[in-house]
Design a protein around this motif. Sequence first.
Motif, short mmCIF file in Angstrom:
data_model
loop_
_atom_site.label_atom_id
_atom_site.label_comp_id
_atom_site.label_asym_id
_atom_site.label_seq_id
_atom_site.Cartn_x
_atom_site.Cartn_y
_atom_site.Cartn_z
N ILE A 46 60.51 33.66 7.74
CA ILE A 46 61.77 33.52 7.72
C ILE A 46 62.23 31.76 7.03
CG2 ILE A 46 64.26 33.66 8.27
CD1 ILE A 46 63.44 36.56 8.66
N VAL A 47 61.31 31.01 8.40
CA VAL A 47 62.12 29.68 8.33
C VAL A 47 61.45 29.06 7.11
CG1 VAL A 47 60.67 27.90 9.62
CG2 VAL A 47 61.37 30.05 11.61
N THR A 48 59.87 29.41 6.92
CA THR A 48 59.26 29.03 5.62
C THR A 48 60.01 29.53 4.27
OG1 THR A 48 57.63 30.43 5.92
CG2 THR A 48 57.55 28.60 6.94
N LEU A 49 61.06 30.26 3.90
CA LEU A 49 61.24 30.33 3.07
C LEU A 49 62.09 29.95 1.89
CD1 LEU A 49 62.86 34.30 4.28
CD2 LEU A 49 60.61 34.04 3.07
N ASP A 50 62.82 28.50 2.91
CA ASP A 50 63.06 27.71 1.50
C ASP A 50 62.44 26.30 1.90
OD1 ASP A 50 63.55 27.21 4.34
OD2 ASP A 50 65.76 26.69 3.75
N ARG A 51 61.81 26.48 2.35
CA ARG A 51 60.49 25.28 1.81
C ARG A 51 58.86 25.39 2.29
NH1 ARG A 51 62.21 24.71 8.12
NH2 ARG A 51 59.25 24.53 9.19
N THR A 52 58.12 24.09 2.12
CA THR A 52 57.18 24.65 1.52
C THR A 52 56.71 24.48 3.30
OG1 THR A 52 56.52 23.14 -0.41
CG2 THR A 52 54.74 23.02 0.94
N PRO A 53 55.65 25.60 3.25
CA PRO A 53 55.13 25.43 5.27
C PRO A 53 54.69 23.89 5.45
CG PRO A 53 54.76 27.71 4.08
CD PRO A 53 55.06 26.82 2.41
N THR A 54 54.59 23.95 7.35
CA THR A 54 53.79 22.71 6.74
C THR A 54 52.31 23.34 7.83
OG1 THR A 54 54.80 22.42 9.56
CG2 THR A 54 55.90 21.18 7.72
N GLU A 55 51.77 22.49 8.26
CA GLU A 55 50.79 22.74 9.38
C GLU A 55 51.52 23.58 10.74
OE1 GLU A 55 47.00 24.07 10.47
OE2 GLU A 55 47.56 22.87 8.07
N LEU A 56 52.27 23.05 10.95
CA LEU A 56 53.21 23.50 11.87
C LEU A 56 53.17 24.72 12.18
CD1 LEU A 56 53.92 23.11 15.24
CD2 LEU A 56 56.45 22.32 14.33
N ASP A 57 53.75 25.34 11.16
CA ASP A 57 54.67 26.37 10.26
C ASP A 57 53.43 27.14 10.38
OD1 ASP A 57 57.13 25.94 10.08
OD2 ASP A 57 57.31 25.01 7.78
N ASN A 58 52.46 26.91 9.51
CA ASN A 58 51.18 28.06 8.74
C ASN A 58 50.39 28.22 10.25
OD1 ASN A 58 51.52 27.80 6.39
ND2 ASN A 58 49.86 26.20 6.23
N ARG A 59 50.16 27.11 11.52
CA ARG A 59 49.91 27.47 12.82
C ARG A 59 50.48 28.50 13.55
NH1 ARG A 59 49.20 22.37 15.88
NH2 ARG A 59 49.47 21.11 14.14
#
Length: 89
Positions: A46-59
Amino acid sequence: MDHIVTVQEAVTAFADFMEPTNAELDAIEREMPVILADVELLDAHIVTLDRTPTELDNRRIRRARRRALAARVALLNRTAGVSLPGGAA
């Protein structure tokens, strides 16, 4: 003119009988680690729904996915020892 009446009494008349049984509550308790791990994975997505995922998000997503998988494996390993009725040995 027809009057519209509610059926609240008919719907809630049997509410006492609709409570979960002890077996159902035990099953929910056994599955709670899986449920919580799935919620954590959904939160990460859900955190990545409105933006491009960062490396931290991917981890974070990978970590949550691994935890959810580990919780499912742990649940299956716990229930694998339980014998099913009518099964051949």
